[in-house]
Design a protein around this motif. Structure first.
Motif, PDB file in Angstrom:
ATOM      1  N   PHE A  25      14.609  35.883 -29.283  1.00 43.35           N
ATOM      2  CA  PHE A  25      15.786  36.551 -29.859  1.00 43.35           C
ATOM      3  C   PHE A  25      16.813  35.590 -30.437  1.00 43.35           C
ATOM      4  O   PHE A  25      17.875  36.015 -30.889  1.00 43.35           O
ATOM      5  CB  PHE A  25      16.455  37.425 -28.792  1.00 43.35           C
ATOM      6  CG  PHE A  25      15.569  38.519 -28.278  1.00 43.35           C
ATOM      7  CD1 PHE A  25      15.285  39.627 -29.061  1.00 43.35           C
ATOM      8  CD2 PHE A  25      14.990  38.436 -27.025  1.00 43.35           C
ATOM      9  CE1 PHE A  25      14.457  40.640 -28.602  1.00 43.35           C
ATOM     10  CE2 PHE A  25      14.166  39.438 -26.549  1.00 43.35           C
ATOM     11  CZ  PHE A  25      13.892  40.543 -27.340  1.00 43.35           C
ATOM     12  N   SER A  27      16.939  34.076 -33.215  1.00 41.02           N
ATOM     13  CA  SER A  27      17.205  34.236 -34.645  1.00 41.02           C
ATOM     14  C   SER A  27      17.993  35.496 -34.987  1.00 41.02           C
ATOM     15  O   SER A  27      18.375  35.693 -36.144  1.00 41.02           O
ATOM     16  CB  SER A  27      15.881  34.251 -35.419  1.00 41.02           C
ATOM     17  OG  SER A  27      15.096  35.380 -35.035  1.00 41.02           O
ATOM     18  N   LEU A  28      18.254  36.358 -34.005  1.00 42.48           N
ATOM     19  CA  LEU A  28      18.906  37.641 -34.298  1.00 42.48           C
ATOM     20  C   LEU A  28      20.296  37.513 -34.928  1.00 42.48           C
ATOM     21  O   LEU A  28      20.616  38.276 -35.848  1.00 42.48           O
ATOM     22  CB  LEU A  28      18.991  38.483 -33.019  1.00 42.48           C
ATOM     23  CG  LEU A  28      17.681  39.122 -32.554  1.00 42.48           C
ATOM     24  CD1 LEU A  28      17.915  39.969 -31.304  1.00 42.48           C
ATOM     25  CD2 LEU A  28      17.052  39.964 -33.657  1.00 42.48           C
ATOM     26  N   SER A  31      19.506  36.871 -38.590  1.00 41.99           N
ATOM     27  CA  SER A  31      18.776  37.936 -39.278  1.00 41.99           C
ATOM     28  C   SER A  31      19.562  39.240 -39.338  1.00 41.99           C
ATOM     29  O   SER A  31      19.459  39.986 -40.314  1.00 41.99           O
ATOM     30  CB  SER A  31      17.428  38.167 -38.595  1.00 41.99           C
ATOM     31  OG  SER A  31      17.608  38.573 -37.246  1.00 41.99           O
ATOM     32  N   LEU A  32      20.354  39.541 -38.314  1.00 43.73           N
ATOM     33  CA  LEU A  32      21.101  40.798 -38.283  1.00 43.73           C
ATOM     34  C   LEU A  32      22.456  40.719 -38.982  1.00 43.73           C
ATOM     35  O   LEU A  32      22.880  41.667 -39.637  1.00 43.73           O
ATOM     36  CB  LEU A  32      21.317  41.247 -36.831  1.00 43.73           C
ATOM     37  CG  LEU A  32      20.080  41.685 -36.041  1.00 43.73           C
ATOM     38  CD1 LEU A  32      20.485  42.081 -34.627  1.00 43.73           C
ATOM     39  CD2 LEU A  32      19.372  42.841 -36.741  1.00 43.73           C
ATOM     40  N   SER A  90      15.272  31.095 -38.867  1.00 43.14           N
ATOM     41  CA  SER A  90      15.916  32.033 -39.791  1.00 43.14           C
ATOM     42  C   SER A  90      14.975  32.478 -40.905  1.00 43.14           C
ATOM     43  O   SER A  90      15.228  33.498 -41.556  1.00 43.14           O
ATOM     44  CB  SER A  90      17.174  31.399 -40.405  1.00 43.14           C
ATOM     45  OG  SER A  90      16.824  30.343 -41.290  1.00 43.14           O
ATOM     46  N   LEU A 217      26.516  37.501 -29.670  1.00 42.56           N
ATOM     47  CA  LEU A 217      25.068  37.467 -29.476  1.00 42.56           C
ATOM     48  C   LEU A 217      24.561  36.026 -29.461  1.00 42.56           C
ATOM     49  O   LEU A 217      23.662  35.680 -28.685  1.00 42.56           O
ATOM     50  CB  LEU A 217      24.383  38.258 -30.595  1.00 42.56           C
ATOM     51  CG  LEU A 217      22.856  38.392 -30.520  1.00 42.56           C
ATOM     52  CD1 LEU A 217      22.427  39.033 -29.200  1.00 42.56           C
ATOM     53  CD2 LEU A 217      22.339  39.216 -31.705  1.00 42.56           C
ATOM     54  N   THR A 218      25.157  35.188 -30.306  1.00 44.70           N
ATOM     55  CA  THR A 218      24.778  33.770 -30.314  1.00 44.70           C
ATOM     56  C   THR A 218      25.070  33.124 -28.969  1.00 44.70           C
ATOM     57  O   THR A 218      24.239  32.381 -28.420  1.00 44.70           O
ATOM     58  CB  THR A 218      25.537  33.022 -31.418  1.00 44.70           C
ATOM     59  OG1 THR A 218      25.231  33.603 -32.688  1.00 44.70           O
ATOM     60  CG2 THR A 218      25.159  31.549 -31.438  1.00 44.70           C
ATOM     61  N   THR A 221      22.468  34.280 -26.279  1.00 45.52           N
ATOM     62  CA  THR A 221      21.141  33.687 -26.430  1.00 45.52           C
ATOM     63  C   THR A 221      21.150  32.193 -26.136  1.00 45.52           C
ATOM     64  O   THR A 221      20.219  31.664 -25.515  1.00 45.52           O
ATOM     65  CB  THR A 221      20.583  33.939 -27.841  1.00 45.52           C
ATOM     66  OG1 THR A 221      21.543  33.490 -28.816  1.00 45.52           O
ATOM     67  CG2 THR A 221      20.301  35.401 -28.058  1.00 45.52           C
ATOM     68  N   SER A 260       8.036  38.452 -29.221  1.00 43.48           N
ATOM     69  CA  SER A 260       8.183  38.479 -30.675  1.00 43.48           C
ATOM     70  C   SER A 260       7.214  39.464 -31.312  1.00 43.48           C
ATOM     71  O   SER A 260       7.580  40.251 -32.197  1.00 43.48           O
ATOM     72  CB  SER A 260       7.963  37.079 -31.256  1.00 43.48           C
ATOM     73  OG  SER A 260       8.929  36.181 -30.784  1.00 43.48           O
ATOM     74  N   TYR A 264       9.027  42.684 -33.000  1.00 41.12           N
ATOM     75  CA  TYR A 264       8.985  42.698 -34.460  1.00 41.12           C
ATOM     76  C   TYR A 264       7.743  43.395 -35.003  1.00 41.12           C
ATOM     77  O   TYR A 264       7.574  43.506 -36.220  1.00 41.12           O
ATOM     78  CB  TYR A 264       9.079  41.266 -34.988  1.00 41.12           C
ATOM     79  CG  TYR A 264      10.321  40.557 -34.492  1.00 41.12           C
ATOM     80  CD1 TYR A 264      11.595  41.009 -34.835  1.00 41.12           C
ATOM     81  CD2 TYR A 264      10.229  39.452 -33.658  1.00 41.12           C
ATOM     82  CE1 TYR A 264      12.732  40.385 -34.361  1.00 41.12           C
ATOM     83  CE2 TYR A 264      11.357  38.808 -33.177  1.00 41.12           C
ATOM     84  CZ  TYR A 264      12.613  39.282 -33.534  1.00 41.12           C
ATOM     85  OH  TYR A 264      13.738  38.646 -33.068  1.00 41.12           O
TER      86      TYR A 264
END
Length: 311
Positions: A25, A27-28, A31-32, A90, A217-218, A221, A260, A264
């Motif tokens: 997670f 990269s969320l 990506s989000l 990313s 979120l960063t 994680t 993952s 995904y």
């Protein structure tokens, strides 16, 4: 087996869970929410202060120049790899990136053979062969899976693998020179913070317009990442490295891959799937061989000489 000796299993399990979830997670935020990779790195660098505090607690900070040299070398290669990792995640799939990155023991073993003149173990040779085959297979474009199965992330993952392999070599060199783990981890944390201005320069200033969920979120994680590093230190201090290192090295990427693929909803190509298996197997063989050799050398060094017998 007493409770203290058993506790390594608890910390190893926590490490696998924390690093496995982090890998899936991480990269969320990008990506989000389009959160810059450099900002993800900056937040990670500050979360490293948490395990650094616990790693240094009760340990004397080694002030020798040689400790600073190898601590900074380990830290800069590790932190530089992290900076590239966030960029790779990313635009590439985590289920392929982490198996490639997990091949870093290949670099460590080859550097030890070339620089320290260490003999390569038979299991390590098999691991290197499996790793090379995995790199080739993971480089083959898939026929129908993820559209991002090839791209810039592949080169970045290989560079990260080299950087983290070199980091492990420098950490080993520091240990051979009598530098304690707490000092090395402290320099690694300092190195990560030293690259924060570089990340700011690459980013061109603080991001604007990002919702609060992005840094939150960063932080969540990357705390998982930092806490996993702490659990690794705690597991290795309580269990045998020849057992702890292969388990954690293999199972954390496996959890990342499973999560993952599930989250995904993608599947690797047949070549990618074989490459993943070979990468994890080769990495585990190399780590086990390396750590087992170290344990055997330590045991022979501390064991008393055999008593002389009189005829």
């Amino acid at each position: 087996m007493n409770a203290v000796r058993k506790s390594w299993m608890v910390y190893a399990t926590l490490l696998v869970v924390f690093w496995g979830v982090w890998g899936a997670f991480s990269s969320l935020p990008t990506s989000l929410y389009g959160y810059p990779n450099e900002m993800v790195y900056i937040i990670w660098a500050f979360t490293m202060l948490i395990p650094a505090y616990f790693a240094l607690r009760g340990n004397r900070f080694d002030r020798r120049p040689v400790a600073a040299l190898y601590g900074l070398l380990a830290g800069l290669t590790g932190a530089g790899g992290q900076l590239l990792l966030f960029q790779a995640l990313s635009n590439g799939p985590a289920y392929l990136i982490f198996p490639l990155v997990s091949l870093s023991p290949v670099i460590t073993v080859l550097m030890a053979v070339a620089i320290l003149r260490e003999r390569i173990q038979r299991l390590a040779v098999i691991g290197v062969i499996a790793a090379l085959a995995a790199i080739v297979l993971l480089s083959i474009p898939g026929g129908g899976g993820d559209s991002n199965e090839t791209g810039p992330w592949l080169l970045l993952a290989i560079v990260i693998c080299v950087a983290w392999g070199a980091q492990a070599f420098f950490m080993r060199k520091a240990a051979l020179l009598g530098v304690n783990d707490g000092t090395t981890f402290g320099w690694m944390t300092i190195s990560g913070l030293l690259l924060v201005p570089v990340a700011f320069a690459m980013m061109g200033g603080l991001p604007t317009g990002a919702p609060w969920q992005a840094p939150a979120l960063t932080a969540v994680t990357q705390v998982l990442n930092a806490a996993g590093a702490l659990f690794l230190v705690m597991a290795l201090s309580r269990g045998k490295a020849a057992v702890v290192a292969p388990i954690t090295n293999a199972l954390a990427p496996v959890l990342t891959i499973v999560l993952s693929l599930a989250v995904y909803q993608t599947l690797p190509s047949i070549f990618g799937a074989i490459g993943i298996v070979l990468a994890l197997a080769g990495s585990t063989l190399m780590v086990y061989s390396d750590e087992k050799r170290g344990d055997d050398a330590t045991a022979s060094a501390v064991s008393p000489p055999p008593e002389a017998t009189t005829p």
